[in-house]
Design a protein around this motif. Structure first.
Motif, PDB file in Angstrom:
ATOM      1  N   ASP A  23       0.872  -1.085  -0.505  1.00  0.00           N
ATOM      2  CA  ASP A  23       0.401  -0.249   0.112  1.00  0.00           C
ATOM      3  C   ASP A  23       1.079   1.256  -0.411  1.00  0.00           C
ATOM      4  O   ASP A  23       1.671   1.059   0.687  1.00  0.00           O
ATOM      5  CB  ASP A  23      -1.235   0.157   1.390  1.00  0.00           C
ATOM      6  CG  ASP A  23      -1.821   1.349   1.644  1.00  0.00           C
ATOM      7  OD1 ASP A  23      -2.646   1.825   0.156  1.00  0.00           O
ATOM      8  OD2 ASP A  23      -2.898   1.140   2.427  1.00  0.00           O
ATOM      9  N   LEU A  24       0.490   2.030  -0.627  1.00  0.00           N
ATOM     10  CA  LEU A  24       1.495   3.648  -1.410  1.00  0.00           C
ATOM     11  C   LEU A  24       0.618   4.870  -0.641  1.00  0.00           C
ATOM     12  O   LEU A  24       1.454   5.374   0.090  1.00  0.00           O
ATOM     13  CB  LEU A  24       1.581   3.727  -2.439  1.00  0.00           C
ATOM     14  CG  LEU A  24       2.598   2.405  -3.527  1.00  0.00           C
ATOM     15  CD1 LEU A  24       2.793   3.106  -4.619  1.00  0.00           C
ATOM     16  CD2 LEU A  24       4.105   2.955  -2.824  1.00  0.00           C
ATOM     17  N   ILE A  25      -0.373   4.238  -0.178  1.00  0.00           N
ATOM     18  CA  ILE A  25      -1.408   5.727   0.784  1.00  0.00           C
ATOM     19  C   ILE A  25      -0.702   5.375   2.210  1.00  0.00           C
ATOM     20  O   ILE A  25      -1.338   4.385   2.426  1.00  0.00           O
ATOM     21  CB  ILE A  25      -2.593   5.200   0.618  1.00  0.00           C
ATOM     22  CG1 ILE A  25      -2.956   5.540  -1.205  1.00  0.00           C
ATOM     23  CG2 ILE A  25      -3.251   6.888   1.407  1.00  0.00           C
ATOM     24  CD1 ILE A  25      -2.374   7.137  -1.815  1.00  0.00           C
ATOM     25  N   ARG A  26      -0.521   6.491   2.952  1.00  0.00           N
ATOM     26  CA  ARG A  26      -0.183   6.043   4.189  1.00  0.00           C
ATOM     27  C   ARG A  26      -1.253   7.084   4.983  1.00  0.00           C
ATOM     28  O   ARG A  26      -1.963   7.787   4.554  1.00  0.00           O
ATOM     29  CB  ARG A  26       1.143   6.480   4.748  1.00  0.00           C
ATOM     30  CG  ARG A  26       1.621   6.548   5.532  1.00  0.00           C
ATOM     31  CD  ARG A  26       3.407   6.184   6.193  1.00  0.00           C
ATOM     32  NE  ARG A  26       3.454   7.924   5.814  1.00  0.00           N
ATOM     33  CZ  ARG A  26       3.690   8.814   7.119  1.00  0.00           C
ATOM     34  NH1 ARG A  26       3.707   9.270   8.314  1.00  0.00           N
ATOM     35  NH2 ARG A  26       4.043  10.335   6.005  1.00  0.00           N
ATOM     36  N   THR A  27      -1.957   6.400   5.999  1.00  0.00           N
ATOM     37  CA  THR A  27      -2.815   6.840   6.479  1.00  0.00           C
ATOM     38  C   THR A  27      -2.442   7.277   8.273  1.00  0.00           C
ATOM     39  O   THR A  27      -1.716   6.497   8.660  1.00  0.00           O
ATOM     40  CB  THR A  27      -4.148   5.878   7.202  1.00  0.00           C
ATOM     41  OG1 THR A  27      -4.298   5.533   6.108  1.00  0.00           O
ATOM     42  CG2 THR A  27      -5.219   6.980   8.034  1.00  0.00           C
ATOM     43  N   VAL A  28      -2.284   8.518   8.151  1.00  0.00           N
ATOM     44  CA  VAL A  28      -1.383   9.241   9.347  1.00  0.00           C
ATOM     45  C   VAL A  28      -2.785   9.813  10.357  1.00  0.00           C
ATOM     46  O   VAL A  28      -3.527  10.422  10.650  1.00  0.00           O
ATOM     47  CB  VAL A  28      -0.664  10.193   9.301  1.00  0.00           C
ATOM     48  CG1 VAL A  28      -0.380  11.078  10.456  1.00  0.00           C
ATOM     49  CG2 VAL A  28       0.321   9.902   8.595  1.00  0.00           C
ATOM     50  N   ARG A  29      -2.963   8.932  12.029  1.00  0.00           N
ATOM     51  CA  ARG A  29      -4.466   8.652  12.422  1.00  0.00           C
ATOM     52  C   ARG A  29      -4.516  10.777  13.204  1.00  0.00           C
ATOM     53  O   ARG A  29      -3.318  11.142  13.594  1.00  0.00           O
ATOM     54  CB  ARG A  29      -3.827   7.941  13.827  1.00  0.00           C
ATOM     55  CG  ARG A  29      -5.263   7.769  14.630  1.00  0.00           C
ATOM     56  CD  ARG A  29      -4.939   6.929  15.953  1.00  0.00           C
ATOM     57  NE  ARG A  29      -5.017   6.247  15.052  1.00  0.00           N
ATOM     58  CZ  ARG A  29      -4.984   3.883  15.719  1.00  0.00           C
ATOM     59  NH1 ARG A  29      -4.944   4.006  17.133  1.00  0.00           N
ATOM     60  NH2 ARG A  29      -5.171   3.977  15.241  1.00  0.00           N
ATOM     61  N   ALA A  30      -5.661  10.524  12.850  1.00  0.00           N
ATOM     62  CA  ALA A  30      -5.601  12.165  13.633  1.00  0.00           C
ATOM     63  C   ALA A  30      -4.790  13.531  12.625  1.00  0.00           C
ATOM     64  O   ALA A  30      -5.729  14.548  12.574  1.00  0.00           O
ATOM     65  CB  ALA A  30      -5.462  12.522  15.182  1.00  0.00           C
ATOM     66  N   ALA A  31      -4.484  12.485  11.324  1.00  0.00           N
ATOM     67  CA  ALA A  31      -3.949  14.125  11.184  1.00  0.00           C
ATOM     68  C   ALA A  31      -4.356  13.836   9.601  1.00  0.00           C
ATOM     69  O   ALA A  31      -4.520  14.415   8.935  1.00  0.00           O
ATOM     70  CB  ALA A  31      -2.041  13.905  10.570  1.00  0.00           C
ATOM     71  N   GLY A  32      -4.297  13.190   8.198  1.00  0.00           N
ATOM     72  CA  GLY A  32      -4.563  12.794   7.062  1.00  0.00           C
ATOM     73  C   GLY A  32      -3.853  12.005   6.274  1.00  0.00           C
ATOM     74  O   GLY A  32      -3.856  10.387   6.873  1.00  0.00           O
ATOM     75  N   TYR A  33      -3.451  11.818   4.824  1.00  0.00           N
ATOM     76  CA  TYR A  33      -3.251  10.805   4.423  1.00  0.00           C
ATOM     77  C   TYR A  33      -2.106  11.275   3.491  1.00  0.00           C
ATOM     78  O   TYR A  33      -1.307  11.992   3.281  1.00  0.00           O
ATOM     79  CB  TYR A  33      -3.860  10.676   3.749  1.00  0.00           C
ATOM     80  CG  TYR A  33      -5.102   9.925   4.165  1.00  0.00           C
ATOM     81  CD1 TYR A  33      -5.299   8.367   4.272  1.00  0.00           C
ATOM     82  CD2 TYR A  33      -6.710  10.522   3.682  1.00  0.00           C
ATOM     83  CE1 TYR A  33      -6.517   8.061   4.570  1.00  0.00           C
ATOM     84  CE2 TYR A  33      -7.651  10.276   4.439  1.00  0.00           C
ATOM     85  CZ  TYR A  33      -7.363   8.972   4.759  1.00  0.00           C
ATOM     86  OH  TYR A  33      -8.662   8.576   5.461  1.00  0.00           O
ATOM     87  N   ALA A  34      -1.242  10.639   3.160  1.00  0.00           N
ATOM     88  CA  ALA A  34       0.214  10.151   2.024  1.00  0.00           C
ATOM     89  C   ALA A  34       0.892   9.842   0.995  1.00  0.00           C
ATOM     90  O   ALA A  34       0.302   8.771   1.377  1.00  0.00           O
ATOM     91  CB  ALA A  34       1.830  10.661   3.195  1.00  0.00           C
ATOM     92  N   LEU A  35       1.496   9.782   0.961  1.00  0.00           N
ATOM     93  CA  LEU A  35       1.801   9.001  -0.406  1.00  0.00           C
ATOM     94  C   LEU A  35       2.981   8.737   0.017  1.00  0.00           C
ATOM     95  O   LEU A  35       4.583   9.889   0.167  1.00  0.00           O
ATOM     96  CB  LEU A  35       1.847   9.255  -2.111  1.00  0.00           C
ATOM     97  CG  LEU A  35       2.576   8.456  -3.236  1.00  0.00           C
ATOM     98  CD1 LEU A  35       2.108   7.376  -3.203  1.00  0.00           C
ATOM     99  CD2 LEU A  35       2.650   9.795  -4.589  1.00  0.00           C
ATOM    100  N   ASP A  36       3.625   7.371   0.037  1.00  0.00           N
ATOM    101  CA  ASP A  36       4.413   6.744   1.071  1.00  0.00           C
ATOM    102  C   ASP A  36       5.132   5.472   0.553  1.00  0.00           C
ATOM    103  O   ASP A  36       4.432   4.733   1.325  1.00  0.00           O
ATOM    104  CB  ASP A  36       4.148   7.066   2.532  1.00  0.00           C
ATOM    105  CG  ASP A  36       5.707   6.904   3.432  1.00  0.00           C
ATOM    106  OD1 ASP A  36       7.010   6.549   2.965  1.00  0.00           O
ATOM    107  OD2 ASP A  36       5.909   7.470   4.850  1.00  0.00           O
ATOM    108  N   ALA A  37       6.237   5.736   0.498  1.00  0.00           N
ATOM    109  CA  ALA A  37       6.164   3.977   0.021  1.00  0.00           C
ATOM    110  C   ALA A  37       6.560   2.757   1.299  1.00  0.00           C
ATOM    111  O   ALA A  37       6.728   1.700   0.758  1.00  0.00           O
ATOM    112  CB  ALA A  37       7.680   3.843  -0.914  1.00  0.00           C
ATOM    113  N   GLN A  38       6.234   3.662   2.377  1.00  0.00           N
ATOM    114  CA  GLN A  38       6.775   2.898   3.518  1.00  0.00           C
ATOM    115  C   GLN A  38       5.238   2.402   3.520  1.00  0.00           C
ATOM    116  O   GLN A  38       5.024   1.462   4.347  1.00  0.00           O
ATOM    117  CB  GLN A  38       7.141   3.518   4.482  1.00  0.00           C
ATOM    118  CG  GLN A  38       7.898   4.402   4.415  1.00  0.00           C
ATOM    119  CD  GLN A  38       9.622   2.625   3.915  1.00  0.00           C
ATOM    120  OE1 GLN A  38       9.282   1.568   4.827  1.00  0.00           O
ATOM    121  NE2 GLN A  38       9.933   3.199   2.863  1.00  0.00           N
ATOM    122  N   GLY A  39       4.128   2.940   3.149  1.00  0.00           N
ATOM    123  CA  GLY A  39       2.773   2.165   2.911  1.00  0.00           C
ATOM    124  C   GLY A  39       2.410   2.392   4.730  1.00  0.00           C
ATOM    125  O   GLY A  39       2.995   2.898   5.275  1.00  0.00           O
TER     126      GLY A  39
END
Length: 233
Positions: free
Chosen positions: A216-232
């Motif tokens: 998964d390339l979309i990282r969910t950051v709790r209480a913040a939002g989303y990022a494109l991140d190769a770490q997923g």
């Protein structure tokens, strides 16, 4: 020097990092030159004007911030895009760099893929004629002219909103965006849509991107939002 390739000047005193950057940038299709200190950078820019400068903050003889200020003060170099490279990660340092005239700021350590995506985003924003018409991040490729997305060379089928959402992420890899920021950037400030609508489109984007079980390339950051991140995540 006569060439159609976009010219990037690396201003960095760590030789191994210069070679790593040179290798990756040349693979991405750029023409690359390098300077090891601030004074050499100013001479190099006079002799062969680059299209973009990757500028280390901590340099011998003249700091990256001072190089940035001098470039911005001179009419002939005032519009050259500048990306600062530095280990300084605190917010006030980022603000200093941007106040000195930098167009973007990348903290070490960084991945070459992220840096190249940032370079493309800055060129697209500031020097559109130099911008690539193809965005790349990790194993994703987005062709802006043909309106096509591939992952590992295989087509990814996206709706118009998911395409715009992914384009925004690919232009700002690694950055976390709140739902409200995504609504403003992707849907527009004048459109009233519930913030939770973003979650629906993120879910659709994830399903489309991960159709064969890829990371998964979309990282969910709790209480913040989303990022494109190769770490997923």
């Amino acid at each position: 020097m006569s060439t159609n390739k976009t010219h990037i000047l690396i201003v960095e005193d760590e030789a191994p990092l210069v070679e790593l950057l040179r290798y990756n940038l040349e693979r991405a299709g750029y023409r690359v030159s390098a300077a090891g200190d601030g004074e050499a950078a100013m001479r190099a820019i006079d002799e062969d004007r680059p299209d973009l400068v990757l500028l280390d903050w901590m340099l011998p003889l003249m700091s990256g911030i001072e190089v940035c200020r001098q470039l911005r003060r001179a009419p002939g170099t005032a519009n050259i895009p500048i990306i600062l490279l530095t280990a300084r990660g605190e917010e006030h340092d980022r603000v200093r760099g941007l106040d000195a005239g930098a167009d973007d700021y990348v903290s070490k350590p960084f991945s070459p893929a992220e840096l190249i995506a940032r370079i493309r985003a800055v060129l697209r924003r500031i020097r559109p004629a130099l911008a690539d018409e193809v965005l790349s991040y990790a194993d994703l490729t987005m062709d802006l002219v043909q309106h096509r997305v591939t992952r590992q060379g295989k087509p990814v089928h996206l709706g118009p909103t998911e395409f715009r959402l992914l384009r925004h992420f690919m232009e700002h890899p690694g950055r976390v965006f709140t739902r409200e920021q995504l609504l403003d950037s992707v849907w527009g400030r004048d459109v009233y849509i519930e913030a939770r609508t973003v979650d629906v489109h993120i879910r659709r984007l994830r399903v489309a991107l991960n159709v064969e079980g890829q990371p998964d390339l979309i990282r969910t950051v709790r209480a913040a939002g989303y990022a494109l991140d190769a770490q997923g995540g």
